[in-house]
Design a protein around this motif. Structure first.
Motif, PDB file in Angstrom:
ATOM      1  N   TYR A  70       0.845  -1.197   0.000  1.00 30.57           N
ATOM      2  CA  TYR A  70       0.000   0.000   0.000  1.00 30.57           C
ATOM      3  C   TYR A  70       0.882   1.250   0.000  1.00 30.57           C
ATOM      4  CZ  TYR A  70      -3.793   3.114   1.632  1.00 30.57           C
ATOM      5  OH  TYR A  70      -4.715   4.126   1.754  1.00 30.57           O
ATOM      6  N   ALA A  71       1.953   1.234   0.809  1.00 24.74           N
ATOM      7  CA  ALA A  71       2.867   2.390   0.879  1.00 24.74           C
ATOM      8  C   ALA A  71       3.590   2.596  -0.453  1.00 24.74           C
ATOM      9  CB  ALA A  71       3.871   2.180   2.000  1.00 24.74           C
ATOM     10  N   ASP A  72       4.064   1.500  -1.024  1.00 22.64           N
ATOM     11  CA  ASP A  72       4.765   1.608  -2.322  1.00 22.64           C
ATOM     12  C   ASP A  72       3.838   2.191  -3.380  1.00 22.64           C
ATOM     13  OD1 ASP A  72       6.998   0.546  -1.167  1.00 22.64           O
ATOM     14  OD2 ASP A  72       6.606  -1.514  -1.874  1.00 22.64           O
ATOM     15  N   ALA A  73       2.599   1.736  -3.424  1.00 18.89           N
ATOM     16  CA  ALA A  73       1.656   2.234  -4.430  1.00 18.89           C
ATOM     17  C   ALA A  73       1.393   3.716  -4.210  1.00 18.89           C
ATOM     18  CB  ALA A  73       0.356   1.440  -4.346  1.00 18.89           C
ATOM     19  N   GLN A 124       4.491   5.722  -5.354  1.00 17.60           N
ATOM     20  CA  GLN A 124       4.562   5.699  -6.817  1.00 17.60           C
ATOM     21  C   GLN A 124       3.553   6.665  -7.418  1.00 17.60           C
ATOM     22  OE1 GLN A 124       3.978   1.840  -8.502  1.00 17.60           O
ATOM     23  NE2 GLN A 124       4.440   2.476 -10.586  1.00 17.60           N
ATOM     24  N   ALA A 125       2.350   6.692  -6.867  1.00 17.10           N
ATOM     25  CA  ALA A 125       1.320   7.611  -7.354  1.00 17.10           C
ATOM     26  C   ALA A 125       1.739   9.050  -7.110  1.00 17.10           C
ATOM     27  CB  ALA A 125      -0.007   7.325  -6.652  1.00 17.10           C
ATOM     28  N   ALA A 126       2.382   9.339  -5.960  1.00 14.82           N
ATOM     29  CA  ALA A 126       2.836  10.693  -5.655  1.00 14.82           C
ATOM     30  C   ALA A 126       3.908  11.147  -6.657  1.00 14.82           C
ATOM     31  CB  ALA A 126       3.375  10.740  -4.230  1.00 14.82           C
ATOM     32  N   GLU A 127       4.826  10.229  -7.003  1.00 18.25           N
ATOM     33  CA  GLU A 127       5.878  10.561  -7.962  1.00 18.25           C
ATOM     34  C   GLU A 127       5.290  10.832  -9.344  1.00 18.25           C
ATOM     35  OE1 GLU A 127       9.563  11.575  -9.051  1.00 18.25           O
ATOM     36  OE2 GLU A 127       8.906  11.050  -7.005  1.00 18.25           O
ATOM     37  N   ASN A 144       8.507  16.527  -1.264  1.00 19.86           N
ATOM     38  CA  ASN A 144       8.613  15.083  -1.105  1.00 19.86           C
ATOM     39  C   ASN A 144       7.573  14.559  -0.092  1.00 19.86           C
ATOM     40  OD1 ASN A 144      10.897  14.850  -2.853  1.00 19.86           O
ATOM     41  ND2 ASN A 144      12.191  15.591  -1.164  1.00 19.86           N
ATOM     42  N   VAL A 145       7.187  13.340  -0.283  1.00 20.72           N
ATOM     43  CA  VAL A 145       6.269  12.694   0.662  1.00 20.72           C
ATOM     44  C   VAL A 145       7.059  12.309   1.904  1.00 20.72           C
ATOM     45  CG1 VAL A 145       4.748  10.728   1.079  1.00 20.72           C
ATOM     46  CG2 VAL A 145       4.819  11.818  -1.179  1.00 20.72           C
ATOM     47  N   GLU A 146       6.577  12.729   3.076  1.00 22.76           N
ATOM     48  CA  GLU A 146       7.270  12.436   4.331  1.00 22.76           C
ATOM     49  C   GLU A 146       6.525  11.325   5.116  1.00 22.76           C
ATOM     50  OE1 GLU A 146       7.743  16.021   6.499  1.00 22.76           O
ATOM     51  OE2 GLU A 146       8.962  16.981   4.925  1.00 22.76           O
ATOM     52  N   LEU A 180       2.565   9.455   5.229  1.00 21.52           N
ATOM     53  CA  LEU A 180       2.216   8.037   5.122  1.00 21.52           C
ATOM     54  C   LEU A 180       1.388   7.566   6.325  1.00 21.52           C
ATOM     55  CD1 LEU A 180       5.572   6.523   3.790  1.00 21.52           C
ATOM     56  CD2 LEU A 180       3.446   6.818   2.515  1.00 21.52           C
ATOM     57  N   LEU A 181       1.747   8.064   7.495  1.00 25.33           N
ATOM     58  CA  LEU A 181       1.046   7.625   8.712  1.00 25.33           C
ATOM     59  C   LEU A 181      -0.398   8.097   8.752  1.00 25.33           C
ATOM     60  CD1 LEU A 181       3.831   8.109  11.406  1.00 25.33           C
ATOM     61  CD2 LEU A 181       2.997   5.976  10.423  1.00 25.33           C
ATOM     62  N   LYS A 182      -0.720   9.080   7.926  1.00 26.72           N
ATOM     63  CA  LYS A 182      -2.104   9.540   7.862  1.00 26.72           C
ATOM     64  C   LYS A 182      -2.994   8.597   7.048  1.00 26.72           C
ATOM     65  CE  LYS A 182      -0.970  14.471   8.287  1.00 26.72           C
ATOM     66  NZ  LYS A 182      -0.993  15.786   7.599  1.00 26.72           N
TER      67      LYS A 182
END
Length: 294
Positions: free
Chosen positions: A84-87, A90-93, A104-106, A110-112
């Motif tokens: 889920y985190a990788d996806a 990848q979507a953010a990039e 950058n995504v911090e 992700l914890l949200k």
């Protein structure tokens, strides 16, 4: 040994990180019936718990209530859904490249994400040892229930024995009055005939004897009194048995009532009728008590 069908018992025991509390109560029932309420994850042990109850309780409705509290802090595990985190990253990039976003995504971003990090309680699966401890705790509660049922049964037995002694006493009186019924009828019949004829015509002694014989046969209660005495003896024997006798006693009370009703219908005698009514009243009180006997 007389045992009541009503009672209550409690027990608690600590095992497998739990403090388990069990309450058991029983009430009157025609047959044996066990109802168990407990945590649903322990439902697999229901059959074993019912067998534990039925080893001691042969008749009556038994309700079992099982509750539990954790005695130690539960173990927990944390899992991360990395796919889920990788996806998400990848979507953010892809969004950055397509629309020219900066930054950058911090970690806090992700914890949200809901369901990315999950915390689960680690539970030990109940096993045979757990089942044995649970049944042992229930057995403690059932033992206390049985003690209470026996104490109440002793009071019931004493009351029933006292009433049975009264029935036997009145039975002796019935045996004494029974022969008088025919003799008093003969005297009344002779008196009425003499009065009707005004002593002008002699009474046909043979015809009078025949009428008295017919009445004597119809009003004879010797057989009923003999059977009633036999029922008293059976009642005494049942009270001394070690097995549950509630149903047998109830049946015997019905048989006694049948004999007493027959005596009442046959004998046209005030003293005898009064004693029949007294016996029926005592039998009804005994029947009410017996409804509570296992």
């Amino acid at each position: 040994m007389i045992c009541s069908m009503t009672g209550f018992g409690q027990a608690n025991r600590s095992f497998a990180g739990y403090k388990v509390f069990i309450d058991v109560k029983s009430v009157n029932h025609r047959y044996s019936e066990v109802s168990i309420r407990m945590p649903k994850e322990w439902a697999v042990f229901e059959d074993s718990l019912k067998k534990t109850v039925l080893q001691s309780v042969k008749r009556g409705r038994v309700d079992v209530f099982v509750t539990a509290e954790r005695e130690t802090a539960s173990s927990r595990s944390v899992t991360v859904d990395f796919a889920y985190a990788d996806a998400y990253l990848q979507a953010a990039e892809q969004l950055k490249q397509r629309y020219g976003f900066s930054g950058n995504v911090e970690l806090k971003d992700l914890l949200k994400l809901s369901d990315l990090v999950q915390m689960k309680e680690v539970r030990t699966e109940p096993d045979e040892q757990f089942e044995a401890e649970l049944c042992a705790c229930l057995q403690d509660a059932v033992s206390r229930l049985s003690e209470m049922r026996l104490r109440e049964g002793a009071f019931l037995e004493q009351d029933i024995r006292d009433r049975l002694a009264e029935l036997k006493r009145v039975h002796v009186e019935l045996q004494a009055f029974a022969p008088q019924v025919v003799q008093e009828y003969a005297n009344r019949l002779n008196s009425r005939i003499q009065s009707f004829l005004q002593e002008q015509t002699p009474v046909d002694e043979q015809r009078l004897a025949t009428e008295i014989a017919i009445f004597a046969d119809r009003s004879n209660v010797d057989e009923e009194l003999t059977r009633l005495q036999s029922h008293f003896q059976q009642f005494d024997e049942l009270l001394a048995e070690q097995e549950p006798v509630g149903r047998k006693l109830d049946f015997l009370i019905q048989e006694m009532n049948r004999e007493v009703n027959t005596i009442g219908s046959k004998a046209n005698h005030s003293e005898l009728t009064a004693r029949v009514i007294h016996i029926k009243a005592e039998l009804e009180k005994m029947r009410e008590q017996i409804q509570n006997i296992e």
